[in-house]
Design an enzyme around this catalytic site. Structure first.
Site, PDB file in Angstrom:
ATOM      1  N   ASP A  17     -27.850  18.033  29.890  1.00  0.00           N
ATOM      2  CA  ASP A  17     -28.362  16.701  30.170  1.00  0.00           C
ATOM      3  C   ASP A  17     -27.197  15.894  30.754  1.00  0.00           C
ATOM      4  O   ASP A  17     -26.026  16.281  30.621  1.00  0.00           O
ATOM      5  CB  ASP A  17     -28.862  16.075  28.864  1.00  0.00           C
ATOM      6  CG  ASP A  17     -29.450  14.691  29.061  1.00  0.00           C
ATOM      7  OD1 ASP A  17     -29.962  14.401  30.153  1.00  0.00           O
ATOM      8  OD2 ASP A  17     -29.384  13.898  28.105  1.00  0.00           O
ATOM      9  N   ASP A  19     -27.074  11.802  31.011  1.00  0.00           N
ATOM     10  CA  ASP A  19     -26.831  10.525  30.343  1.00  0.00           C
ATOM     11  C   ASP A  19     -26.662  10.722  28.843  1.00  0.00           C
ATOM     12  O   ASP A  19     -27.546  11.237  28.163  1.00  0.00           O
ATOM     13  CB  ASP A  19     -27.983   9.559  30.626  1.00  0.00           C
ATOM     14  CG  ASP A  19     -28.108   9.246  32.112  1.00  0.00           C
ATOM     15  OD1 ASP A  19     -27.134   8.715  32.678  1.00  0.00           O
ATOM     16  OD2 ASP A  19     -29.164   9.541  32.702  1.00  0.00           O
TER      17      ASP A  19
END
Length: 271
Positions: A17, A19
């Site tokens: 991922d 953020d």
């Protein structure tokens, strides 16, 4: 989910991922670039998987380069390109009204999907909703009109919040919820995590088995839930949206990560 903690060196591919994992807001997570470089030097496949639809794949590649991470466009899987791929593969194209930003619009256009202005939203085949920091009543009204006329309601993701360096900001889920409320229906399709569509795209592109893959994320209800449901080894990093360590023991089995790191920077030392 995996019940026994494994050595990370056993795996051939790592999906990250962005953020809350590789960066917070505009600030890179300390040691993230070094961790990715370590994996690449160990000849492991690396991919980026994000719910954030404000950036196109090219935009994500450029953003990663700015924080010292080198990935190719074919190693990026975002909900913007996922939405475009879904429409193109399942329907061959069509007309869409978009609540979203530049990255989402670029991916849809690149897939040959015609974007309609609010004044012509009634003719849309699809309403595609992502994070939109200029969201307003006019856009919601147009999206409702399209939906009531039969347009398919596609959500890029339902994230309530977007992690930043100091706290969080409203996520795409807020726009999705607004349309869901007035349309009196849930999205017909959700592209992003915890739904499996983006992970399936990544697995296919990487040419690996699920058992050979690791998902690294900060979201219990997105990254970890998706990985566990798919049978992919899950690594939680305690940055971004992650809960406190003390809270992990109380999580239901389907949300418990296989492995926990304080930060992605610890990945090489857990090799």
């Amino acid at each position: 989910m995996w019940c026994v903690q494994r050595r990370l060196s056993e795996f051939k591919g790592f999906v990250f991922d962005i953020d809350g994992v590789l960066k917070l807001g505009d600030k890179p997570i300390k040691g993230a670039a070094e961790a990715i470089t370590f994996l690449q030097h160990e000849n492991r496949k690396v991919a980026i998987l994000t719910n954030n639809a404000t950036r196109s794949r090219k935009g994500i590649v450029d953003e990663m380069k700015r924080i010292g991470i080198n990935v190719g466009i074919d190693e990026v899987f975002g909900s913007a390109c996922g939405a475009a791929r879904f429409i193109k593969h399942e329907f061959g194209g069509g007309k869409a009204f978009v609540i979203g930003e530049r990255g989402l619009r670029e991916e849809l256009k690149a897939a040959g999907i015609k974007l309609l202005p609010a004044s012509k939203a009634a003719n849309a085949d699809f309403v595609v909703v992502g994070l939109d920091r200029t969201f307003n009543y006019k856009k919601l009204d147009a999206a409702l009109t399209a939906t009531m006329n039969g347009a398919m309601f596609i959500a890029t993701n339902e994230d309530a919040r977007l992690p930043i360096e100091k706290g969080a900001k409203p996520g795409a889920g807020c726009m999705v919820a607004a349309l869901s409320t007035c349309a009196k229906k849930k999205p017909d399709v959700v592209i992003g995590k915890p739904h499996p569509y983006l992970l399936e795209m990544a697995i296919e592109a990487m040419g690996l088995k699920k058992s050979e893959l690791v998902m690294v994320g900060d979201g219990i209800e997105t990254d970890i839930a998706m990985a566990n449901a798919a049978g992919v080894y899950s690594v939680l990093v305690l940055t971004g949206n992650a809960p406190r360590k003390a809270e992990l023991a109380r999580l239901p089995r389907e949300l418990k990560p296989s492995h926990v790191l304080n930060s992605v920077s610890e990945l090489p030392s857990n090799w």
